[in-house]
Scaffold this motif. Structure first.
Motif, PDB file in Angstrom:
ATOM      1  N   ASP A 197     -55.566 -85.261  37.482  1.00  0.00           N
ATOM      2  CA  ASP A 197     -54.848 -84.996  36.235  1.00  0.00           C
ATOM      3  C   ASP A 197     -55.755 -85.015  35.013  1.00  0.00           C
ATOM      4  OD1 ASP A 197     -52.582 -84.746  37.696  1.00  0.00           O
ATOM      5  OD2 ASP A 197     -51.551 -86.515  36.938  1.00  0.00           O
ATOM      6  N   GLY A 198     -57.076 -84.925  35.246  1.00  0.00           N
ATOM      7  CA  GLY A 198     -58.005 -84.790  34.131  1.00  0.00           C
ATOM      8  C   GLY A 198     -58.576 -86.090  33.595  1.00  0.00           C
ATOM      9  N   TRP A 199     -58.487 -87.197  34.328  1.00  0.00           N
ATOM     10  CA  TRP A 199     -59.046 -88.468  33.847  1.00  0.00           C
ATOM     11  C   TRP A 199     -60.572 -88.371  33.767  1.00  0.00           C
ATOM     12  CZ3 TRP A 199     -60.519 -93.221  37.049  1.00  0.00           C
ATOM     13  CH2 TRP A 199     -60.812 -94.309  36.202  1.00  0.00           C
ATOM     14  N   GLU A 200     -61.114 -88.617  32.578  1.00  0.00           N
ATOM     15  CA  GLU A 200     -62.551 -88.473  32.343  1.00  0.00           C
ATOM     16  C   GLU A 200     -63.384 -89.550  33.037  1.00  0.00           C
ATOM     17  OE1 GLU A 200     -60.256 -89.170  30.136  1.00  0.00           O
ATOM     18  OE2 GLU A 200     -60.200 -87.758  28.458  1.00  0.00           O
ATOM     19  N   GLY A 201     -62.743 -90.677  33.392  1.00  0.00           N
ATOM     20  CA  GLY A 201     -63.510 -91.782  33.969  1.00  0.00           C
ATOM     21  C   GLY A 201     -63.639 -91.732  35.473  1.00  0.00           C
ATOM     22  N   PRO A 252     -54.429 -91.481  37.181  1.00  0.00           N
ATOM     23  CA  PRO A 252     -54.706 -91.785  35.775  1.00  0.00           C
ATOM     24  C   PRO A 252     -54.787 -90.509  34.931  1.00  0.00           C
ATOM     25  CG  PRO A 252     -56.623 -92.222  37.181  1.00  0.00           C
ATOM     26  CD  PRO A 252     -55.481 -91.978  38.091  1.00  0.00           C
ATOM     27  N   GLN A 253     -54.407 -90.669  33.664  1.00  0.00           N
ATOM     28  CA  GLN A 253     -54.312 -89.540  32.737  1.00  0.00           C
ATOM     29  C   GLN A 253     -55.501 -89.500  31.777  1.00  0.00           C
ATOM     30  OE1 GLN A 253     -51.508 -87.352  33.122  1.00  0.00           O
ATOM     31  NE2 GLN A 253     -51.528 -88.634  34.978  1.00  0.00           N
ATOM     32  N   PRO A 254     -55.752 -88.347  31.152  1.00  0.00           N
ATOM     33  CA  PRO A 254     -56.831 -88.269  30.161  1.00  0.00           C
ATOM     34  C   PRO A 254     -56.668 -89.340  29.083  1.00  0.00           C
ATOM     35  CG  PRO A 254     -55.997 -86.079  30.656  1.00  0.00           C
ATOM     36  CD  PRO A 254     -55.083 -87.037  31.345  1.00  0.00           C
ATOM     37  N   GLY A 255     -57.757 -89.998  28.777  1.00  0.00           N
ATOM     38  CA  GLY A 255     -57.740 -91.032  27.752  1.00  0.00           C
ATOM     39  C   GLY A 255     -57.356 -92.415  28.247  1.00  0.00           C
ATOM     40  N   ASP A 256     -56.940 -92.543  29.485  1.00  0.00           N
ATOM     41  CA  ASP A 256     -56.541 -93.854  30.001  1.00  0.00           C
ATOM     42  C   ASP A 256     -57.727 -94.817  30.037  1.00  0.00           C
ATOM     43  OD1 ASP A 256     -53.912 -93.199  30.334  1.00  0.00           O
ATOM     44  OD2 ASP A 256     -53.978 -92.995  32.517  1.00  0.00           O
ATOM     45  N   ARG A 257     -57.461 -96.059  29.645  1.00  0.00           N
ATOM     46  CA  ARG A 257     -58.455 -97.139  29.722  1.00  0.00           C
ATOM     47  C   ARG A 257     -57.836 -98.282  30.512  1.00  0.00           C
ATOM     48  NH1 ARG A 257     -60.737 -93.384  28.197  1.00  0.00           N
ATOM     49  NH2 ARG A 257     -62.093 -93.117  26.372  1.00  0.00           N
ATOM     50  N   PHE A 258     -58.651 -98.970  31.280  1.00  0.00           N
ATOM     51  CA  PHE A 258     -58.141-100.023  32.158  1.00  0.00           C
ATOM     52  C   PHE A 258     -58.983-101.285  32.041  1.00  0.00           C
ATOM     53  CE2 PHE A 258     -57.368 -95.884  34.142  1.00  0.00           C
ATOM     54  CZ  PHE A 258     -55.990 -95.904  34.295  1.00  0.00           C
ATOM     55  N   THR A 259     -58.313-102.412  32.143  1.00  0.00           N
ATOM     56  CA  THR A 259     -59.024-103.691  32.153  1.00  0.00           C
ATOM     57  C   THR A 259     -59.734-103.896  33.493  1.00  0.00           C
ATOM     58  OG1 THR A 259     -57.387-104.653  30.668  1.00  0.00           O
ATOM     59  CG2 THR A 259     -58.778-106.189  31.904  1.00  0.00           C
ATOM     60  N   VAL A 260     -59.024-103.685  34.577  1.00  0.00           N
ATOM     61  CA  VAL A 260     -59.603-103.826  35.921  1.00  0.00           C
ATOM     62  C   VAL A 260     -59.957-102.463  36.486  1.00  0.00           C
ATOM     63  CG1 VAL A 260     -59.137-104.558  38.297  1.00  0.00           C
ATOM     64  CG2 VAL A 260     -58.327-105.941  36.382  1.00  0.00           C
ATOM     65  N   GLY A 261     -59.034-101.550  36.401  1.00  0.00           N
ATOM     66  CA  GLY A 261     -59.191-100.214  36.944  1.00  0.00           C
ATOM     67  C   GLY A 261     -57.822 -99.615  37.162  1.00  0.00           C
ATOM     68  N   PRO A 262     -57.744 -98.371  37.589  1.00  0.00           N
ATOM     69  CA  PRO A 262     -56.447 -97.742  37.827  1.00  0.00           C
ATOM     70  C   PRO A 262     -55.780 -98.285  39.081  1.00  0.00           C
ATOM     71  CG  PRO A 262     -58.210 -96.283  38.503  1.00  0.00           C
ATOM     72  CD  PRO A 262     -58.871 -97.458  37.848  1.00  0.00           C
ATOM     73  N   LYS A 263     -54.469 -98.139  39.138  1.00  0.00           N
ATOM     74  CA  LYS A 263     -53.742 -98.398  40.381  1.00  0.00           C
ATOM     75  C   LYS A 263     -53.827 -97.164  41.264  1.00  0.00           C
ATOM     76  CE  LYS A 263     -50.432-101.621  38.291  1.00  0.00           C
ATOM     77  NZ  LYS A 263     -48.996-101.896  37.993  1.00  0.00           N
ATOM     78  N   LEU A 264     -53.661 -97.376  42.552  1.00  0.00           N
ATOM     79  CA  LEU A 264     -53.625 -96.264  43.481  1.00  0.00           C
ATOM     80  C   LEU A 264     -52.219 -95.695  43.571  1.00  0.00           C
ATOM     81  CD1 LEU A 264     -55.709 -97.665  46.493  1.00  0.00           C
ATOM     82  CD2 LEU A 264     -56.532 -96.540  44.413  1.00  0.00           C
ATOM     83  N   THR A 265     -52.113 -94.418  43.801  1.00  0.00           N
ATOM     84  CA  THR A 265     -50.823 -93.816  44.132  1.00  0.00           C
ATOM     85  C   THR A 265     -50.614 -93.915  45.650  1.00  0.00           C
ATOM     86  OG1 THR A 265     -51.763 -91.626  44.497  1.00  0.00           O
ATOM     87  CG2 THR A 265     -51.067 -92.173  42.241  1.00  0.00           C
ATOM     88  N   ALA A 266     -49.388 -93.677  46.086  1.00  0.00           N
ATOM     89  CA  ALA A 266     -49.127 -93.679  47.531  1.00  0.00           C
ATOM     90  C   ALA A 266     -49.969 -92.613  48.229  1.00  0.00           C
ATOM     91  CB  ALA A 266     -47.642 -93.436  47.783  1.00  0.00           C
ATOM     92  N   GLU A 267     -50.156 -91.492  47.562  1.00  0.00           N
ATOM     93  CA  GLU A 267     -50.965 -90.431  48.162  1.00  0.00           C
ATOM     94  C   GLU A 267     -52.414 -90.869  48.326  1.00  0.00           C
ATOM     95  OE1 GLU A 267     -47.262 -88.978  46.782  1.00  0.00           O
ATOM     96  OE2 GLU A 267     -48.809 -90.068  45.656  1.00  0.00           O
TER      97      GLU A 267
END
Length: 411
Positions: A197-201, A252-267
């Motif tokens: 979805d375009g997450w830069e990180g 994760p979406q563009p511009g998203d920032r995380f303290t630990v990291g992103p969550k996983l989706t079921a996929e």
């Protein structure tokens, strides 16, 4: 050679897909969970799927499938899991012994059952020995082996304890699958999904997630929503840059920032379990999808074992004598004894001296799965093994009552 399979406790199809890849055609898949049944039907409309309690004769008739090439299944894990109470034969969810007994009716050429690592522990030595002895009575040679999913290109630590049994004429041709190439890291596996979805990180995250994952934990209906496991597993996920406190709806979406990291989706979890991107659709809402995926037998591992079974049934290669390992010599001695035995009589039979405390410990473990009599009169303590306490299909067994009472929470 055309080979067919009946699969019990089929779940969302991890084992089914792997066996299909190994060349087995499904005659029937039996599963309790409605979402998992919808998943199977949506992905393989041609398969016959029976929904309901696999031990209920109204759901399917095992005798209709007599002589099938392979009887396979991933029977419920909670009776044996290290994180649980390890109730074994006295757990209403235990269908392992019943599945072995099913071979007497179906008479498949081969049997494949998989479960958690806990079944390989000393706690269940007598249970395992009973299974091997019963298979021998049915003219099968059975073997247990602990397989690591990461040895078959699955990017996670996922030990599975696998039982394979074949008829005496086919067993000499069976060999366990050799490990394949080293698995990809979590980052390599999920980079495209994280960037979808375009997450830069995504690229920087993938470089940090440079190891394989801890074991995916599917959980059960007795517990809450989806997350990636107990505290220790969550710490391991955090080191990979993954927030394990739940499962995300979207990447994760563009511009998203995380303290630990992103969550996983079921996929994403499905990719870590070994499914190819977009190859399998899962029915239900997020938690239902996650449970189906997390409880699955990784398709690449099922495929590897399936190929080994297929080669054995085709008598491909040179035969080698298969001698089942002995899991519990004390059980074997007590099982064949006509009367009570003392410690010294047991020692003579197994050819080993036992400390009294060690014998008591092992007798105590046996007593959890078998009716065991202990006679302590004026002389030495004596022991006699009684019946197996597991559900084997008996109509009056306590399992049926407990199953009906807890059905809504069984997964």
């Amino acid at each position: 050679m055309s080979l067919n399979v009946v699969e019990i406790c089929a779940g969302a199809g991890g084992q089914a897909l792997g066996l299909e890849q190994a060349g087995f055609e499904h005659e029937l898949a039996v599963e309790l969970d409605a979402n998992a049944c919808r998943t199977l039907r949506e992905n393989r409309p041609s398969w016959k799927v029976a929904e309901g309690d696999v031990a209920d004769p109204e759901v399917w008739n095992p005798a209709d499938y007599e002589g099938v090439s392979l009887l396979a299944g991933g029977v419920p894990c909670p009776p044996f899991t290290i994180a649980g109470k390890q109730l074994g034969a006295t757990d209403e969810r235990d269908l392992f012994a019943w599945a072995v007994e099913l071979a007497a009716t179906v008479q498949p050429r081969a049997l494949l059952l998989e479960n958690v690592r806990g079944l390989s522990m000393p706690r269940f030595a007598g249970y395992r020995q009973h299974v091997l002895d019963r298979l021998a009575e049915l003219n099968y040679i059975g073997e247990w082996k602990l397989l690591q999913a990461s040895d078959y290109s699955v990017p996670q630590l996922r030990p599975r304890f696998v039982l394979v049994a074949l008829r005496a004429e086919d067993a000499p041709y069976f060999t366990w699958p050799e490990p394949s190439d080293a698995p990809p890291s979590v980052g390599e596996t999920l980079l495209n999904a994280m960037a979808a979805d375009g997450w830069e990180g995504a690229a920087a995250w993938a470089r940090k997630a440079n190891r394989i994952a801890p074991t995916i934990v599917g959980g059960s209906k007795k517990h809450g929503g989806a997350d990636l496991g107990p505290t220790r597993a969550k710490r391991a996920w955090a080191e990979l840059g993954v927030d394990a406190l739940g499962v995300a709806d979207n990447p994760p979406q563009p511009g998203d920032r995380f303290t630990v990291g992103p969550k996983l989706t079921a996929e994403m979890v499905a990719l870590i379990q070994g499914w190819k991107p977009g190859s399998w659709k899962f029915s239900g809402r997020k938690t239902a999808k996650y449970r189906q995926i997390g409880n699955a037998f990784p398709p690449p591992v099922a495929a590897a074992v399936g190929h080994s079974i297929r080669r054995a049934l085709e008598h491909d290669g040179l035969p080698t004598e298969r001698v089942p390992a002995e899991h519990d010599p004390i059980y074997k001695v007590l099982r064949t004894a006509a009367d009570f035995l003392t410690r010294h009589q047991i020692e003579r039979a197994i050819g080993t001296t036992l400390e009294a405390s060690e014998l008591e410990r092992r007798i105590s473990l046996l007593s959890r799965d078998f009716d065991l009599q202990v006679r302590n009169g004026n002389g030495p303590v004596e022991y006699k093994l009684g019946s197996f306490r597991a559900f084997l299909g008996q109509q009056g067994h306590l399992r049926n009552e407990l199953f009906q009472a807890n059905r809504s929470r069984i997964s």
